[in-house]
Design an enzyme around this catalytic site. Sequence first.
Site, PDB file in Angstrom:
ATOM      1  CD  GLU A   9       0.178   0.599  -3.336  1.00 38.42           C
ATOM      2  OE1 GLU A   9       0.027  -0.165  -4.292  1.00 38.42           O
ATOM      3  OE2 GLU A   9       0.854   0.310  -2.340  1.00 38.42           O
ATOM      4  CB  SER A  31      -1.273   6.780  -3.280  1.00 36.59           C
ATOM      5  OG  SER A  31      -0.890   5.526  -2.793  1.00 36.59           O
ATOM      6  CE1 TYR A  64      -6.036   4.167  -4.881  1.00 39.57           C
ATOM      7  CE2 TYR A  64      -3.753   3.549  -4.449  1.00 39.57           C
ATOM      8  CZ  TYR A  64      -4.852   4.351  -4.185  1.00 39.57           C
ATOM      9  OH  TYR A  64      -4.766   5.343  -3.223  1.00 39.57           O
TER      10      TYR A  64
END
Length: 320
Positions: free
Chosen positions: A126, A124, A148
Amino acid sequence: MAKRALITGITGQDGSYLADLLLSEGYEVIGLVRRSSTENNTRISHIQEQLTLVSGDLMDEVSLISVLRDHRPQEVYNLAAQSFVQASWTQPVLTGEATALGVTRMLDAIRTVDPEIRFYQASSSEMFGRVRTVPQNEHTEFYPRSPYGVAKVYGHWITVNYRESYNLHASSGILFNHESPRRGLEFVTRKVTNGVARIKAGLSSELRLGNLDAHRDWGYAADYVRAMLAMVQRDTPDDFVIATGETHSVRELCEVAFAAAGLKYEDYVVVDPKFIRPAEVDLLVGDSTKARDVLGWKCEVDFYALIEMMVVSDLNILGA
Ligand code: NAP
Ligand code: F7E
């Protein structure tokens, strides 16, 4: 003979689009589904009869080994995760178990049962968090900003490590935000397009959101699953950034979504501190030159077409 693929997270947004794609390519598709007291197959109900759904959980390595032994897939797409960033602060340990250690469990099950299986890991943007360069590519340093994001960094590096340690065909797709009418209602794009439809249908009078200034690189999920398939088909496993290369703020998202229904977002959007995160990722924009050059991948649906598609779908669902 038809190729056989296992998808973890098949009941999720990406799992459902990837299943559509693999079936259209003639694959036999096995979907890992975790046990629940109520069935949760709405995103795959249109193809359920063509799928083989099997019970298992990323928390339980025994279940992963059994599924691989019983079904002998040639490819595994690991899309399962606790994927909601906000929830990762309230359930950080569970997020680490599923989103980080779950990857090791699956990789090790592959190593144990059949190291020839090709593996895709859903990494990801992120992981870039507080970004070190703009735009972000495969060489950009990671600086995750949530439990996360931290878990995804682990998942990415354990994928690279099993590739280097055991010569597994393991690839990591570093995907920027991708959305669709099948997106979960808690993510901001769908929350906004569903909110617009609810207001239009007279079911709500306002939409409460958090940080309107965050910027994201939003693409269409059905475009992004094509990149997953392409990575796994290559002779050599590798890592790829998948993104549109454009960034927009949450405020712009509101403007475009409300305008698609003939409304002005300023009349309905209320900022609620409840949705502000303990640490924010302010700006993401990806550079997917490598995917374009090596995989021949590009996105077909841009931000404006995507948001309009989602608003139209949500208006239809509510009959507004
Ligand atoms: P999603 O809609 O939240 O789907 C997540 C899936 O994982 C669901 O099928 C869920 O099952 C399953 N799952 C959760 N915990 C599990 C466990 N312990 N064992 C087995 N299955 C479990 O997510 P998505 O948007 O499709 O994303 C797919 C993957 O890509 C995720 O790994 C996500 O972190 C990653 N990713 C997403 C984006 C994006 O913008 N969408 C971008 C980059 C990376 P239930 O239906 O039972 O809950
Ligand atoms: O938030 C802001 C929020 O939850 C986007 C996951 O698929 O993509 C996703 O993670 C932005 C953030 O997605 C609200 O603060 C404002 O800046 O839609 P989101 P995300 O956190 O970017 C990545 C690539 C993944 O890998 C993840 O799995 O929008 N925002 N107000 C809000 N966000 C939400 N959810 N709700 C609000 O009310």
